[in-house]
Design a protein around this motif. Structure first.
Motif, short mmCIF file in Angstrom:
data_model
loop_
_atom_site.label_atom_id
_atom_site.label_comp_id
_atom_site.label_asym_id
_atom_site.label_seq_id
_atom_site.Cartn_x
_atom_site.Cartn_y
_atom_site.Cartn_z
N PRO A 139 0.91 -1.01 -0.09
CA PRO A 139 0.23 -0.01 0.01
C PRO A 139 0.91 1.30 0.03
N LEU A 140 1.92 1.24 0.45
CA LEU A 140 2.84 2.02 0.58
C LEU A 140 3.44 2.87 -0.69
N ALA A 141 3.45 1.87 -1.56
CA ALA A 141 4.20 2.04 -3.14
C ALA A 141 2.98 2.40 -4.14
N SER A 142 1.93 2.37 -3.45
CA SER A 142 0.68 2.61 -4.24
C SER A 142 0.02 3.86 -4.01
N PRO A 143 0.37 4.86 -5.17
CA PRO A 143 -0.49 6.36 -4.77
C PRO A 143 -1.95 6.34 -5.03
N THR A 144 -2.64 6.88 -4.01
CA THR A 144 -4.07 7.06 -3.86
C THR A 144 -4.40 8.50 -3.97
N GLU A 145 -5.69 8.67 -4.33
CA GLU A 145 -6.44 10.03 -4.58
C GLU A 145 -7.54 10.00 -3.55
N HIS A 146 -7.88 10.85 -2.88
CA HIS A 146 -8.97 11.12 -2.00
C HIS A 146 -10.02 11.91 -2.60
N VAL A 147 -11.23 11.58 -2.83
CA VAL A 147 -12.30 12.71 -3.18
C VAL A 147 -13.24 13.03 -2.10
N PRO A 148 -13.14 14.03 -1.64
CA PRO A 148 -13.97 14.36 -0.45
C PRO A 148 -15.57 14.28 -0.49
N THR A 149 -16.13 13.77 0.45
CA THR A 149 -17.52 13.57 0.38
C THR A 149 -18.49 14.71 0.54
N GLY A 150 -18.00 15.71 0.95
CA GLY A 150 -18.85 17.09 1.01
C GLY A 150 -19.66 16.71 2.30
N LYS A 151 -19.60 15.68 3.12
CA LYS A 151 -20.57 15.47 4.41
C LYS A 151 -19.68 15.76 5.56
N ALA A 152 -20.19 16.26 6.48
CA ALA A 152 -19.67 16.74 7.72
C ALA A 152 -19.23 15.40 8.55
N PRO A 153 -18.02 15.40 8.95
CA PRO A 153 -17.29 14.11 9.83
C PRO A 153 -18.21 13.83 10.90
N GLU A 154 -18.29 12.45 11.01
CA GLU A 154 -18.81 12.17 12.40
C GLU A 154 -18.37 12.68 13.78
N ASP A 155 -17.15 12.56 13.72
CA ASP A 155 -16.22 13.22 14.81
C ASP A 155 -14.92 14.12 14.43
N LEU A 156 -15.18 15.21 14.90
CA LEU A 156 -14.07 16.20 14.77
C LEU A 156 -12.80 15.84 15.36
N ALA A 157 -12.89 14.95 16.32
CA ALA A 157 -11.66 14.65 17.13
C ALA A 157 -10.87 13.61 16.41
N THR A 158 -11.31 12.93 15.47
CA THR A 158 -10.37 12.11 14.77
C THR A 158 -10.03 12.30 13.41
N TRP A 159 -8.99 12.46 13.31
CA TRP A 159 -8.13 12.70 12.23
C TRP A 159 -7.77 11.63 11.08
N HIS A 160 -8.47 11.44 10.14
CA HIS A 160 -8.26 10.00 9.33
C HIS A 160 -6.87 10.63 8.31
N LEU A 161 -5.78 9.76 8.73
CA LEU A 161 -4.59 10.19 7.88
C LEU A 161 -4.41 9.42 6.72
N GLY A 162 -4.70 8.27 6.53
CA GLY A 162 -4.34 7.57 5.49
C GLY A 162 -4.48 5.80 5.80
N VAL A 163 -3.47 5.13 5.13
CA VAL A 163 -3.33 3.90 5.58
C VAL A 163 -2.01 3.66 5.81
N ASP A 164 -1.76 2.27 6.49
CA ASP A 164 -0.40 1.90 6.97
C ASP A 164 0.08 0.93 6.08
N GLY A 165 1.30 0.20 6.24
CA GLY A 165 1.94 -0.73 5.26
C GLY A 165 1.08 -2.00 5.27
N TYR A 166 -0.06 -2.08 5.99
CA TYR A 166 -1.02 -3.27 5.90
C TYR A 166 -2.41 -2.98 5.47
N ALA A 167 -2.26 -1.52 4.97
CA ALA A 167 -3.66 -0.95 4.35
C ALA A 167 -4.82 -0.92 5.40
N GLN A 168 -4.30 -0.81 6.62
CA GLN A 168 -5.27 -0.34 7.71
C GLN A 168 -5.19 0.89 7.97
#
Length: 458
Positions: A139-168
């Protein structure tokens, strides 16, 4: 018999339909999952993940009494359930006596070879259960693109950074976090990471953003031009303008501290969470070294810049050290977060730190702490490769050591669309505070001492 055959036929038809509908990558994962299931019992015994049960079952005991033959010991292997995904497989297994989490983790190299995976990890999944993650595609060698949903996040206290080396998924809890540092060489993903954060949170009126971008002189020149409609304040590389913004936010911090108990009924905003009337206020300082540089010289202009830089550091220190409980978060990004770029009295109180590619071990230690020397595989010095643009290293909350993660790219077009669609959520937190807490701010203390920035001017 006819009913059983019908059930198997339906299951086969469903499986075949999913296989045909899947793309090439997913089909490879489906075939891999089939191989893992089919060869599990043999592989488990070869990898030391089995146990011999010498105690006969009740049926075997009865048979033994009749034939006077000793029952054969049974070889038990953990039950395995396997599901495919785009990167490989996710398997869940139960533990047996003497075959627990530690034994599974020791066997990961053998499992990776047998399953033709780039890497395999094993983590606990509740009492007596483990999750085995095998990735065929890195997963680290595969560039990914994020398309924002336009919906408010369920929890502002959680920052979704991406995925780790095991795609988690990798997330960071922002609750009670005063500051975040982001380091790395130019062009490796710092600003893209922050842009994604703004785009994901922009649909919520419970968060407001201010940006100080040291790379540019005007907003239309920089990386945040497409997001301007969602920022309540922006300054470029002018130290006086940045100083005015920092003073403005320190004033907000002081007045929030003076009124929080009366307005929210608590001393810590995170006990009730951000709201539209009391939004989480995020100050983003990109190319932070621009504002804290230690100017040397005896001429009047240099002395003036040195005084501004010193005061900027003092003001940002105030926000980082005292702004957490009133809902102020500071994100500092710079190329090399050594003490001359981000003063240590600011950097060392930021509990969350990420680093994209670095050129020297000194820069890695400055960004992630001295412990990164003990985790050479995660050292950002090893990320100096075009394939690793967007890959960062960090110490994850609640986990030992360091991980590498892939952060997705957000296209400028999507960022502009989100900013335009959510512009009506942009408010100056100071004006909100003046409106909702005016009756609580008569403290008798001159909060604006030495500060010419008034609510009217703001």
């Amino acid at each position: 018999m006819a009913l059983i055959l019908t059930v198997f036929a339906v299951m086969a038809a469903v499986w075949l339909g999913r296989y045909i509908a899947a793309d090439r990558t997913m089909r490879a994962s489906i075939r891999q999952a089939v191989r893992v299931r089919r060869g599990w019992k043999r592989l488990a015994q070869m990898a030391g993940l089995s146990v011999t049960d010498k105690m006969p079952t009740a049926l075997a005991a009865l048979t033994t009494t009749e034939t006077n033959k000793a029952p054969k010991p049974r070889v038990l292997t953990p039950a395995l359930k396997v599901k495919p995904d785009r990167f490989g497989i996710v398997a869940r297994a139960n533990c047996l006596p003497k075959v627990g989490l530690e034994e599974f983790q020791k066997a990961t190299p053998y499992l990776a070879d047998a399953w033709r995976c780039a890497r395999v990890s094993v983590t606990p999944d509740g009492p007596g259960q483990v999750v085995i993650r095998g990735v065929r595609v890195d997963p680290l060698a595969s560039p990914t693109e994020h398309v924002p949903t336009g919906k408010a996040p369920e929890d502002l206290a959680t920052w979704h950074l991406g995925v780790d080396g095991y795609a988690q998924p990798v997330t960071v809890a922002l609750s009670n976090v005063p500051g975040v540092t982001v380091a790395g060489l130019p062009g490796y993903g710092k600003t893209s990471l922050i842009n994604k954060f703004i785009c994901d949170c922009a649909p919520s009126p419970e968060i407001q953003f201010a940006v100080a971008d040291g790379k540019v002189s005007a907003a239309y020149e920089g990386d945040y031009a497409d997001l301007m409609h969602r920022l309540f304040a922006f300054v470029g590389d002018d130290l006086e303008e940045a100083n005015a913004l920092f003073k403005r936010l320190v004033k907000l911090r002081r007045e929030r501290s003076a009124s929080i108990k009366d307005v929210l009924g608590v001393k810590n905003m995170w006990k009730v969470g951000p709201s539209e009337n009391w939004p989480l206020t995020v100050l983003i300082i990109d190319e932070a070294h621009t504002y804290f540089r230690d100017y040397k010289g005896n001429d009047a202009q240099t002395k003036k810049l040195a005084a501004l830089a010193a005061e900027n550091a003092r003001l940002v220190e105030d926000l980082v050290k005292k702004g957490r409980s009133v809902g102020i978060l500071v994100i500092l990004a710079t190329q090399k977060s050594t003490g001359d770029a981000i003063p240590t009295f600011i950097r060392d109180v930021c509990p969350v730190g990420l680093s994209f590619a670095q050129k020297t071990a000194e820069a890695s230690v400055a960004a992630l702490g001295d412990d990164i020397r003990n985790w050479p595989d995660a050292n950002p010095v090893n990320l100096q490769d075009p394939n690793y643009v967007g890959v960062a290293s960090m110490a994850l909350q609640g986990r030992p050591g360091f991980i590498r993660l892939r952060t997705p790219y957000v296209d400028d077009t999507h960022a502009a669309e989100i900013a335009g669609a959510t512009a009506h959520h942009t408010y100056d937190p100071q004006k909100l505070l003046d409106y909702y807490a005016a009756s609580y701010l008569d403290t008798g203390v001159d909060l604006d001492k030495g500060d010419d920035d008034t609510p009217e001017a703001a």
